[in-house]
Write a protein that holds these residues in place. Structure first.
Motif, PDB file in Angstrom:
ATOM      1  N   PRO A 105       0.830  -1.208   0.000  1.00 28.37           N
ATOM      2  CA  PRO A 105       0.000   0.000   0.000  1.00 28.37           C
ATOM      3  C   PRO A 105       0.868   1.262   0.000  1.00 28.37           C
ATOM      4  O   PRO A 105       1.974   1.249   0.541  1.00 28.37           O
ATOM      5  N   PRO A 106       0.381   2.334  -0.635  1.00 25.08           N
ATOM      6  CA  PRO A 106       1.121   3.601  -0.596  1.00 25.08           C
ATOM      7  C   PRO A 106       1.434   3.977   0.853  1.00 25.08           C
ATOM      8  O   PRO A 106       0.635   3.743   1.756  1.00 25.08           O
ATOM      9  N   GLY A 107       2.603   4.530   1.061  1.00 28.02           N
ATOM     10  CA  GLY A 107       3.018   4.908   2.408  1.00 28.02           C
ATOM     11  C   GLY A 107       3.847   3.849   3.104  1.00 28.02           C
ATOM     12  O   GLY A 107       4.408   4.093   4.170  1.00 28.02           O
ATOM     13  N   THR A 108       3.962   2.647   2.511  1.00 24.81           N
ATOM     14  CA  THR A 108       4.799   1.605   3.093  1.00 24.81           C
ATOM     15  C   THR A 108       6.259   1.989   2.889  1.00 24.81           C
ATOM     16  O   THR A 108       6.671   2.301   1.772  1.00 24.81           O
ATOM     17  N   ASP A 109       7.034   1.981   3.951  1.00 25.84           N
ATOM     18  CA  ASP A 109       8.466   2.266   3.859  1.00 25.84           C
ATOM     19  C   ASP A 109       9.190   0.949   3.634  1.00 25.84           C
ATOM     20  O   ASP A 109       9.398   0.172   4.567  1.00 25.84           O
ATOM     21  N   GLU A 110       9.556   0.673   2.379  1.00 21.86           N
ATOM     22  CA  GLU A 110      10.214  -0.583   2.040  1.00 21.86           C
ATOM     23  C   GLU A 110      11.618  -0.693   2.640  1.00 21.86           C
ATOM     24  O   GLU A 110      12.114  -1.798   2.814  1.00 21.86           O
ATOM     25  N   PHE A 111      12.256   0.434   2.952  1.00 18.93           N
ATOM     26  CA  PHE A 111      13.530   0.383   3.664  1.00 18.93           C
ATOM     27  C   PHE A 111      13.322  -0.359   4.990  1.00 18.93           C
ATOM     28  O   PHE A 111      14.035  -1.304   5.311  1.00 18.93           O
ATOM     29  N   ALA A 112      12.319   0.077   5.742  1.00 18.10           N
ATOM     30  CA  ALA A 112      12.023  -0.539   7.045  1.00 18.10           C
ATOM     31  C   ALA A 112      11.507  -1.963   6.867  1.00 18.10           C
ATOM     32  O   ALA A 112      11.917  -2.879   7.591  1.00 18.10           O
ATOM     33  N   LEU A 113      10.624  -2.159   5.905  1.00 17.63           N
ATOM     34  CA  LEU A 113      10.030  -3.475   5.659  1.00 17.63           C
ATOM     35  C   LEU A 113      11.102  -4.531   5.394  1.00 17.63           C
ATOM     36  O   LEU A 113      11.017  -5.647   5.904  1.00 17.63           O
ATOM     37  N   ALA A 114      12.124  -4.179   4.605  1.00 16.76           N
ATOM     38  CA  ALA A 114      13.158  -5.138   4.213  1.00 16.76           C
ATOM     39  C   ALA A 114      14.399  -5.068   5.106  1.00 16.76           C
ATOM     40  O   ALA A 114      15.356  -5.811   4.879  1.00 16.76           O
ATOM     41  N   GLY A 115      14.390  -4.191   6.113  1.00 20.40           N
ATOM     42  CA  GLY A 115      15.540  -4.057   6.998  1.00 20.40           C
ATOM     43  C   GLY A 115      16.762  -3.483   6.304  1.00 20.40           C
ATOM     44  O   GLY A 115      17.896  -3.853   6.605  1.00 20.40           O
ATOM     45  N   VAL A 116      16.534  -2.558   5.368  1.00 19.21           N
ATOM     46  CA  VAL A 116      17.614  -1.935   4.603  1.00 19.21           C
ATOM     47  C   VAL A 116      17.994  -0.618   5.276  1.00 19.21           C
ATOM     48  O   VAL A 116      17.139   0.245   5.505  1.00 19.21           O
ATOM     49  N   ALA A 117      19.285  -0.461   5.584  1.00 21.18           N
ATOM     50  CA  ALA A 117      19.765   0.781   6.206  1.00 21.18           C
ATOM     51  C   ALA A 117      19.565   1.941   5.242  1.00 21.18           C
ATOM     52  O   ALA A 117      19.876   1.850   4.060  1.00 21.18           O
ATOM     53  N   LYS A 118      19.043   3.042   5.789  1.00 19.45           N
ATOM     54  CA  LYS A 118      18.704   4.213   4.994  1.00 19.45           C
ATOM     55  C   LYS A 118      19.574   5.395   5.395  1.00 19.45           C
ATOM     56  O   LYS A 118      19.904   5.549   6.570  1.00 19.45           O
ATOM     57  N   ALA A 119      19.942   6.206   4.420  1.00 19.99           N
ATOM     58  CA  ALA A 119      20.675   7.446   4.682  1.00 19.99           C
ATOM     59  C   ALA A 119      20.093   8.525   3.778  1.00 19.99           C
ATOM     60  O   ALA A 119      19.491   8.227   2.748  1.00 19.99           O
ATOM     61  N   ASP A 120      20.285   9.775   4.180  1.00 22.94           N
ATOM     62  CA  ASP A 120      19.854  10.887   3.334  1.00 22.94           C
ATOM     63  C   ASP A 120      20.902  11.145   2.266  1.00 22.94           C
ATOM     64  O   ASP A 120      22.106  10.977   2.495  1.00 22.94           O
ATOM     65  N   CYS A 121      20.447  11.559   1.099  1.00 18.35           N
ATOM     66  CA  CYS A 121      21.354  11.969   0.042  1.00 18.35           C
ATOM     67  C   CYS A 121      22.000  13.297   0.441  1.00 18.35           C
ATOM     68  O   CYS A 121      21.512  13.995   1.337  1.00 18.35           O
ATOM     69  N   VAL A 122      23.056  13.670  -0.238  1.00 22.68           N
ATOM     70  CA  VAL A 122      23.781  14.903   0.062  1.00 22.68           C
ATOM     71  C   VAL A 122      23.266  16.072  -0.776  1.00 22.68           C
ATOM     72  O   VAL A 122      23.075  17.170  -0.262  1.00 22.68           O
ATOM     73  N   THR A 123      23.011  15.842  -2.072  1.00 18.80           N
ATOM     74  CA  THR A 123      22.665  16.936  -2.979  1.00 18.80           C
ATOM     75  C   THR A 123      21.174  17.095  -3.230  1.00 18.80           C
ATOM     76  O   THR A 123      20.754  18.099  -3.810  1.00 18.80           O
ATOM     77  N   ILE A 124      20.372  16.119  -2.821  1.00 22.23           N
ATOM     78  CA  ILE A 124      18.929  16.147  -3.075  1.00 22.23           C
ATOM     79  C   ILE A 124      18.187  15.678  -1.825  1.00 22.23           C
ATOM     80  O   ILE A 124      18.731  14.908  -1.038  1.00 22.23           O
ATOM     81  N   PRO A 125      16.929  16.123  -1.636  1.00 19.67           N
ATOM     82  CA  PRO A 125      16.148  15.678  -0.470  1.00 19.67           C
ATOM     83  C   PRO A 125      15.497  14.320  -0.732  1.00 19.67           C
ATOM     84  O   PRO A 125      14.332  14.225  -1.126  1.00 19.67           O
ATOM     85  N   CYS A 126      16.277  13.255  -0.518  1.00 16.45           N
ATOM     86  CA  CYS A 126      15.837  11.924  -0.920  1.00 16.45           C
ATOM     87  C   CYS A 126      16.596  10.879  -0.109  1.00 16.45           C
ATOM     88  O   CYS A 126      17.752  11.094   0.251  1.00 16.45           O
ATOM     89  N   PRO A 127      15.978   9.707   0.156  1.00 21.31           N
ATOM     90  CA  PRO A 127      16.705   8.629   0.828  1.00 21.31           C
ATOM     91  C   PRO A 127      17.501   7.789  -0.162  1.00 21.31           C
ATOM     92  O   PRO A 127      17.212   7.775  -1.362  1.00 21.31           O
TER      93      PRO A 127
END
Length: 194
Positions: free
Chosen positions: A95-117
C-alpha cells in the motif's frame, strides 16, 4: 523462430526480458507525501556521460514514479549479491506509504545533494534530479530520465582506483525469474585506443 509481438509468441512465457539480459538493477529510493519508498527496476541504464544521466522505466503509476513527479528527485543504488533477498522483498506490491527500507531491513541514509533517501551501505549510489518523465506507448509505461548530481562509492568496492563490480558481486536481472552475479570481467581495447 520468428514472431510479431502483436501476434504473440506461442511460448509458455514471454521471452522479451530473457533476450535483453543481463540488465543492471536500479534500487530506486524516493520520498513523497506518504513517506519514503524503495523499489527495484531492471529497465535501467546510463544514457549520457556529460552531464551524466540515467533512466529507469516503471510500468504503472507506482510510488517511485509518483514521488519522482512530486519532488523532482530520486536516488539509484546498486544491488550486491548479499542484498538480493532484501531487494526482492522491496519488489512487492504494498500500500502507498509503506516504507520498504524498514520493511526489508535496509539501512537508509539521506542523500547529500537532493532531499531523498538512499541505501546507506550500497556499493554505489547516484543522486538524481528528474530531467524529464515520458509516457511511452502501451498501457502505463513510463520513462524517467535523471541527471546525476552526486555519486557515492563504497570504499571497499574501489580496487586499484577502479570501481569493481566483482568486488561485491553486482546483481543483474535476466528473463523470467532469473538473476546473475558479476564474478568475472575482462578488458578489451577499442581499435585506435592503443
Amino acid at each position: 523462430m520468428f514472431y510479431r509481438p502483436e501476434d504473440g509468441h506461442g511460448l509458455p512465457r514471454n521471452p522479451f526480458n530473457a533476450i535483453i539480459t543481463p540488465r543492471p538493477i536500479a534500487w530506486v529510493g524516493t520520498r513523497g507525501k506518504a513517506g519514503d519508498n524503495l523499489a527495484p527496476y531492471s529497465f535501467f541504464n546510463g544514457v549520457a556521460y556529460v552531464p551524466p544521466q540515467v533512466m529507469f522505466a516503471p510500468t504503472g503509476r507506482k510510488d517511485s514514479l509518483r514521488n519522482a513527479e512530486e519532488t523532482g528527485v530520486f536516488s539509484i543504488s546498486t544491488v550486491e549479491h548479499a542484498a538480493r533477498e532484501a531487494m526482492n522483498l522491496t519488489s512487492g506490491q504494498y500500500p502507498p506509504g509503506t516504507d520498504e527500507f524498514a520493511l526489508a531491513g535496509v539501512a537508509k541514509a539521506d542523500c547529500v545533494t537532493i532531499p531523498c533517501p538512499r541505501v546507506a551501505d550500497a556499493p554505489a549510489c547516484l543522486e538524481c534530479e528528474v530531467v524529464e518523465i515520458l509516457r511511452l506507448r502501451g498501457r502505463d509505461n513510463f520513462l524517467v530520465l535523471g541527471e546525476v548530481k552526486g555519486v557515492h562509492l563504497r570504499d571497499d568496492c574501489l580496487v586499484d582506483g577502479r570501481f569493481d563490480a566483482t568486488s561485491f558481486g553486482a546483481l543483474a536481472r535476466g528473463g523470467y525469474r532469473d538473476y546473475s552475479v558479476v564474478r568475472e570481467v575482462f578488458e578489451m581495447v577499442r581499435p585506435g585506443e592503443g
